[in-house]
Every structure is written in C-alpha cells, then in structure tokens.
Design an enzyme around this catalytic site. Structure first.
Site, short mmCIF file in Angstrom:
data_model
loop_
_atom_site.label_atom_id
_atom_site.label_comp_id
_atom_site.label_asym_id
_atom_site.label_seq_id
_atom_site.Cartn_x
_atom_site.Cartn_y
_atom_site.Cartn_z
N LYS A 270 0.71 -1.24 0.11
CA LYS A 270 0.14 -0.06 0.10
C LYS A 270 0.88 1.32 0.07
CE LYS A 270 -3.97 1.97 2.49
NZ LYS A 270 -4.82 1.84 3.95
N SER B 280 -9.48 2.02 2.67
CA SER B 280 -8.69 2.68 1.93
C SER B 280 -7.42 1.97 1.11
CB SER B 280 -8.05 3.68 2.65
OG SER B 280 -7.06 3.21 3.58
N SER C 158 -9.90 -0.52 7.00
CA SER C 158 -9.10 -0.79 5.56
C SER C 158 -8.33 -2.04 5.10
CB SER C 158 -8.50 0.59 5.66
OG SER C 158 -9.20 1.69 5.57
#
Length: 526
Positions: free
Chosen positions: A113, A189, A213
């Site tokens: 990420k 996210s 998330s």
C-alpha cells in the site's frame, strides 16, 4: 500511473520463459509446473525446489499480468512498479543456487500500500502533494519482509491519506475498481492492495486498517485480511491516519499465506512503543495453528447486534449458511451473545488526531519530503476533491493524545477503550466462546459513485477501539458474483485462536475464487 514496459521487457519475458499456467509432466516422476493464478507461497517454494520456476520467471510473469490487466481493464490498482525487482530476483536465484535454502518468504512478490515507506520507491499516501518523494528507509514491516526474502513488486493505490472506507480514489492515481465487477468499488482505503492481490498481480499484500481498511477491502475482494491486536505489529514508517487506531498487516488469498506474513512482521520494534505490549505474548510461530480440524469443539458466539443491523437479504443468507458450515465443521454455536452496555460503550470512541500524527510523520522524513505539515498540504492544492473536505476539517480540528479536553489515548491507556474491551471480553468469558462472528459488511460492495450504497460496514465498530484482533475470510458471493466476508473477533493477543478458526472454516468451505475477468486469456474493460 504505473510504469509502462518497453519492448526490452517483452524480450526479457521471452528469453526467461515463464512459470507455466498449465500442468505439464516430464519423465517419471511427473512434475507439476506452477500455476500462476492463485499461486500460494507454499506452491511457489515447491516450484523453486523442483526447478520448474525461477524467481526471475515468477517476477516477470506477475509483471506481465499487471501490464495486461491493470490499465487495459480499467482496474487501476497499481501506482508504480519496482524497477529493481528483477535485479533482486536475480540475487535471490543466485542465493538459492548456492545455498539450496529458501528464506521464509523467498521471492514472494509483495504488493505494498502506498502509505508504507519503501526505500527508493515513491511513497505518497495517494497524494500529489508527495509526488516524487522516495524515502531513504523502509517501514519496519517492509524491511522485515525483505529480510525474509519478499520482493516489493509494486505500490498500490489507496484512498488519499486513507480517509475513505467506502472507495479508493487518489489524486496520484485516480480510482481503483473491484475486479469482481468493475461497476463496483473495492472499498477503501486499502482497495488497491485488495484489487491487486485478488486479480493475482502479486502473491500477498500489505494494507493498513484504521477503522476498516484491511478487512473491508478484503471482504469486497474475496480475500483474507488480518487486523491484528494493536501492539503486535509495528507502524513505524507508515504514513498515519490515527496512530491510536492504525494497524498494518497482511492481505492474502489464503489464511496460510496471511499467517506466513504475520509471522515475519509481528514483534517488538523500539520505533513503535506500542509494540512493547507484545513482549511475552507471542508464540514461537503462528503456522503451528493452521489446523484443518481447528473448529472441532470450538465455541463461537454470534453477534446478532451487528449481523441484524439492516442486512441485505443475500448477505444475511450467506451468514446463516456460514453458521451452519461452522456447526458442520464441529463448532458449538452460541446464538447469540449480547455485550452489556454496547450501545453506549461504542459511542465517542473516535479522535481527530490526523493533524498531530501527520505532522509528526512529515517532520521525521527530513528535507526531501515535499510538504512539511498539514498546512502545507492544504496550501498546495494538490489533492483529489474527495479528500478536500477532510483535509480542511482536520486543519481546523485537532486533538492530541494528551488533550485535556478529550481522552485520545491508545487501547492500553484510554479508559473508554479499556472499558469497551473489558465489556466485550467479559461477554465472551460469560459464554465461554473463543471468538465472536458477524458479516464483515451487511451489504454487498456499492456501485461506483453511489455514496448511498455505502452501508453495513461492521469493521468500524469494535476492534479499532478495543485493540482486539479481527480477521475476515471469504464467506461466498452475492449479486453478480460480488464477494462477502465473515469476520471473527478474538480476545486481545488471541491470534492463534483466530488462525485456527479461520483456517478450518476456509479449508472446509473453499469460497475463494479468482475474478472471472482476470483469468488468463480474458480482458474486459469497464
């Protein structure tokens, strides 16, 4: 935008060959060549030992999938690929040839990420304000995974600054879609990591979970997602949202692969003081708890307080089937478990500490970081419209962990959080259950642009505030093959119990299937 490969890369693929997508045999005994789609860590390592695939071939094959499927389909999960990945693959191939030994995650392609510091690779938290920023050091988890042999293959798109649990939109890369149905969101996210791992762009991934998330995107993409006990894994080097809530961890296609990643990243890190609480609470290894019979005799409580909160009929049906499957696999179901004072305890648990935490992170990055604080981020104007409201709100509203007007402590020091956790664990003790279950979302993934479709997110309610571990695993599929997830909530530091339960459920149901539009030979643009 992710890197576009030149004809030289295509030539490299041809010269290297690739790990086979099919089963082939040679002279007796037969050897099964690696099937790229849904490849596990164990299968990859077996192919290395058998000599049917090399690290370079594996990395090249994943790059080929990214090139073929990410932008051409409109999935848009990848921000940037790692130009040093192939050189690292060559080094690992040489090491294995010389030592005949594999590291724990030897040549396992990792999707990271975009809020994890990755040395020499752009790290932006989805924001144009950080475009071009390349940290000089890895985040703790990235560093440990590299030591174990993993290769950072790419950085994945995320909701800008990790603000949105609903969708994954950033000013640095645009919007990521759901590979199971490109008309729907992958949640936020960590939606870029989820979509990339689900579409087989890498073997495993890293996400972060402030409220939802890791687990939300994993549920929406038929993945396993571990939100571990706060303090079990370090957040050092991760761009924060709320450090009092933030947890970083694995997103994978199987419980075993997520467990292998957890085994590497768990433990004390002086750079994250919260991890001192993990000392003395970790087993020698976590893989020992991968037990196919792990549900036999297990007592599991149903948390109807969450599962009955306006569920979609198809998700509700999947949840009821999951309960039946757990029973069939040997579990004793306690239906249901009530938590004393739940409605009041869950209230007023959030604190807006973003400005405090992001300013601290940026100040620690040295002169190379393009913006030095939240005020400079807002002044730059470099953010997506979806992030604007939150940025300006946080600029005007700030709590600190020691704010006398509002208790904003972590799960070990905030009295409200301790009280909430004590109530949850007291209910579990009363009914003698090892975990509580509920749908990760009570509703299927929303359609792109449909903000009213964002409902049923159960991940925000308990674990982010109590510090307890919560794992999601695939529970089946709803409308148009859209995935749903089953969440298991455990006592603090009870990861071994959750691994046993989720692994046994996964092995007994086998719900995980790859998205049809991302299988070899197909390509469908939204």
């Amino acid at each position: 935008m992710h890197k576009t490969y030149t004809p030289i890369f295509v030539l490299l693929l041809l010269l290297l060959g690739s790990c086979s997508y099919e089963t082939k045999t040679v002279s007796s005994p037969p050897v099964r060549k690696l099937k790229m789609e849904e490849a596990t860590i164990a299968a990859i390592h077996q192919s290395f030992r058998e000599g049917t695939c090399t690290c370079q071939q594996l990395v090249a094959a994943y790059f080929e999938r990214i090139e073929k499927y990410d932008k051409p389909t409109g999935l848009n999960a990848i921000v940037v690929t790692n130009p040093d990945a192939m050189e690292r693959a060559r080094e690992l191939d040489r090491e294995f040839a010389e030592t005949k030994k594999l590291r724990p995650l030897h040549c396992i392609p990792l999707i990271v990420k975009d809020n994890y510091n990755t040395a020499g690779l752009q790290t932006t938290a989805g924001s144009l304000a950080l475009k071009g920023f390349k940290p000089t050091e890895d985040a703790y988890q990235v560093r440990e995974l590299k030591k174990a042999g993993a290769i950072v293959l790419a950085k994945s798109n995320m909701a800008e600054w990790a603000f949105s649990p609903r969708e994954t939109i950033s000013s640095i890369a645009g919007e990521t879609l759901n590979p199971y149905n490109l008309e729907h969101v992958p949640a936020g996210s960590s939606g870029g990591t989820a979509a990339a791992v689900a579409a087989n762009f890498g073997t495993v991934g890293l996400g972060t979970d402030t409220g939802n998330s890791i687990r939300g995107p994993s549920s929406h993409n038929a993945l396993v997602g571990f939100r571990t006990t706060m303090g079990l894994t370090s957040r050092a080097g991760i761009i924060p949202l709320y450090l009092r809530n933030d947890v970083g961890g694995p997103m994978a296609r199987t419980v075993e692969d997520a467990t292998r990643v957890l085994e590497v990243i768990a433990g004390y890190d002086p750079a994250d003081p919260l991890t001192r609480h993990s000392q003395g609470k970790m087993p020698l290894n976590y893989q020992q708890y991968l037990d196919r019979n792990g549900l036999k005799g297990a007592r599991i409580g149903v948390l109807r307080t969450l599962s009955e909160d306006t569920p979609d009929p198809q998700v509700k049906a999947l949840f009821e089937q999951a309960i039946a499957d757990l029973k069939a696999l040997g579990a004793v179901i306690v239906d249901s478990v009530d938590i004393a004072g739940f409605d009041s305890l869950r209230q007023n648990q959030w604190c807006d500490v973003f400005q405090h935490d992001i300013n601290g992170y940026l100040a620690a990055q040295g002169p190379a970081v393009p913006v030095k604080n939240l005020d400079e981020i807002v002044a730059s104007g470099k953010y997506a419209p979806s992030a604007a409201e939150n940025l300006k709100y946080f600029q005007q509203h700030q709590f600190t962990p020691k704010d006398s007007s509002h208790t904003c402590g972590d799960a070990y020091h905030d009295p409200r959080r301790i009280a909430f956790r004590s109530a949850v664990e007291a209910a579990m003790d009363k009914h003698e259950v090892g975990a509580l279950i509920y749908p990760t979302w009570n509703n299927p993934p929303a359609k792109v642009g449909d903000t009213s479709g964002y409902k049923g997110d159960n991940s925000q309610v308990i674990a982010p505030h109590t510090g307890q571990p919560a794992f999601t695993v695939p529970m089946g599929y709803t409308y148009e093959h859209l995935p749903a997830g089953l969440q298991f909530l455990g006592r603090i530091y009870d990861e071994p119990v959750l691994i046993r339960y989720t692994y046994a459920y996964e092995q007994g149901t086998q719900h995980r299937k790859p998205p049809l539009n991302f299988t070899r030979g197909t390509s469908q643009k939204r």
